[in-house]
Write a protein that holds these residues in place. Sequence first.
Motif, mmCIF file in Angstrom:
data_model
loop_
_atom_site.group_PDB
_atom_site.id
_atom_site.type_symbol
_atom_site.label_atom_id
_atom_site.label_comp_id
_atom_site.label_asym_id
_atom_site.label_seq_id
_atom_site.Cartn_x
_atom_site.Cartn_y
_atom_site.Cartn_z
ATOM 1 N N GLY A 193 0.498 -1.110 0.104
ATOM 2 C CA GLY A 193 0.002 -0.072 -0.237
ATOM 3 C C GLY A 193 0.793 0.851 0.152
ATOM 4 O O GLY A 193 0.407 2.151 -0.590
ATOM 5 N N ILE A 329 -7.550 -0.370 -1.105
ATOM 6 C CA ILE A 329 -6.160 -0.502 -1.047
ATOM 7 C C ILE A 329 -5.214 0.153 0.429
ATOM 8 O O ILE A 329 -5.148 0.001 1.550
ATOM 9 C CB ILE A 329 -4.854 -0.923 -1.826
ATOM 10 C CG1 ILE A 329 -5.828 -1.888 -3.205
ATOM 11 C CG2 ILE A 329 -3.574 -1.415 -1.554
ATOM 12 C CD1 ILE A 329 -4.336 -1.997 -4.168
ATOM 13 N N VAL A 330 -5.564 1.547 0.807
ATOM 14 C CA VAL A 330 -4.820 2.251 1.476
ATOM 15 C C VAL A 330 -5.757 2.294 2.336
ATOM 16 O O VAL A 330 -5.981 2.418 3.788
ATOM 17 C CB VAL A 330 -5.217 3.855 1.258
ATOM 18 C CG1 VAL A 330 -5.055 4.155 1.834
ATOM 19 C CG2 VAL A 330 -4.453 3.948 -0.416
ATOM 20 N N LEU A 333 -5.329 -0.810 3.930
ATOM 21 C CA LEU A 333 -3.271 -0.713 4.595
ATOM 22 C C LEU A 333 -2.852 0.583 5.751
ATOM 23 O O LEU A 333 -2.994 -0.125 7.068
ATOM 24 C CB LEU A 333 -2.938 0.277 4.040
ATOM 25 C CG LEU A 333 -1.072 0.704 4.121
ATOM 26 C CD1 LEU A 333 -0.290 1.890 3.408
ATOM 27 C CD2 LEU A 333 -1.196 1.867 5.116
#
Length: 515
Positions: A193, A329-330, A333
């Motif tokens: 990420g 994805i962040v 993360l």
Amino acid sequence: MVLKITLLVVFFAITVFIGFYFRKRAADVSGFVLGGRSVGPWLTAFAYGTSYFSAVVFVGYAGQFGWKFGTAAVWIGLGNAFIGSLLPWIILGRRTRIMTHHLQSSTMPEFFGSRFGSIPLKVGAAIIVFIFLIPYTASLYNGLSRLFSVAFGIDFIYCIIGMAVLTAIYVVAGGYFATAVNDFIQGIIMLIGITAVIVTVLNNNGGFMTALSSLASIPDPNVAPGAYTSFFGPDPLNLLGVILLTSLGAWGLPQMVQKFYAIKSEKTIMKGAVISTIFATVIAGGCYFMGSFGRLYGDIAEKGANGQIIFDSIVPNIVAGFPSLLIGIVVILVLSASMSTLSSLVMTSSSTFTLDFLKGNIIKKMSEKAQLLTIRSLVVVFIVISTIIAIIQYKGGITFIAQLMGISWGALAGSFLAPFLYGLYWKGVSKISVWCCFGFSTIMMTLNILFRDHFPGILQSPINAGAFAMLAGLIIVPLVSAFTKAPAKKTVDSCFSCYDESVTVKIVGDLGEEK
């Protein structure tokens, strides 16, 4: 939206599965708290790193210190990697594993009690851990609120509750080993990420050299031209304070140091040191590098009533312009970073409260089964408490709680770093010196909350005050020990005997003429 929800569901399913899969490894106290002291280098290194870096670093610190120091903020990440990750493995790792195993201690307060032959010292350390870890735990939810709003447009309370429930499930079910395996998977997600985020930020700003040039040309009447791209930034002294607290502070945090208790073998230490350092360089260095370009997004950053930039809004506003897949994805993360740290903190709090406060003090006779049940129950209790605090802070906008998060590292590391470090290496540490270190740091950091305006200018910052408390402890312990009653020789010799064990080996082959 479907893609982002799918990523979340898969992530949650894997997390819960791992918790139940490793439940047999958590059948006793040693297995639940330390994984039976049989955790290899990769799992230990990732557990150390993911406990170190949470959403506070990615969202809060990266935004705040990237804005204040520019590209010089990367020094914080490098300090975290080499001072906060590499050196503890080398200096603390081996001796911690050997002595804690010899003393049969599972927690940092238990180490203090056995090492200095003092039950009150163990109880005092346990109280400090309880007071300053619980509110710190609540702060882990803070970095998620704005990101979830950007990604899903849902009330942050649902995010708080969901994260709390999932963490409780896999920690209660699988204990330390399940936590370590989840930390490994979550660490991989964090590496992927942060790399994707850095590449996207640079591409969105015309590449590295163009972004650097744009940052250098941003006008600021309070600093010299180009200060935000200079070697040490516009404020080197405060930069040093942040580096010291966030790097050297890791040496004295119980949730970090206890990772060394679970080391499997000698080979694990050097491998773990290398892996942990690389992980920290990418994660911490990457976070602060990304945050250093926050001023390029100053026109969309939110501002408070007084016109000041709201630092926690910088990174979410940067992420808001990303493609949907990358936003998902962040979010994973930041969830990974927060859940791994949350699991480590509640494991530390519940085991410390049970083994060092309840056992032998409140409950005189406590069976192994009762200890394990109590630790598991307290994991749930502490997660519930932290969740309630986080919701109250979110709904009520209470700033006092947020301030308490900032001083928790200073109080914990200031109290424990010097006594623990000296206690591993030096026989001359006295009990009174440890008490003095505990008292100085906790009182100083508490006063910093209540009477901050009366502190000297540079120490009004909780970060600088925490760094000062740690450095002061390194002086207080040997100074007070020199003028107070020496520890009992029998107790000390017994503790250090673990370093003097002899091993006889058979010589194989011809040694030649010389002996």
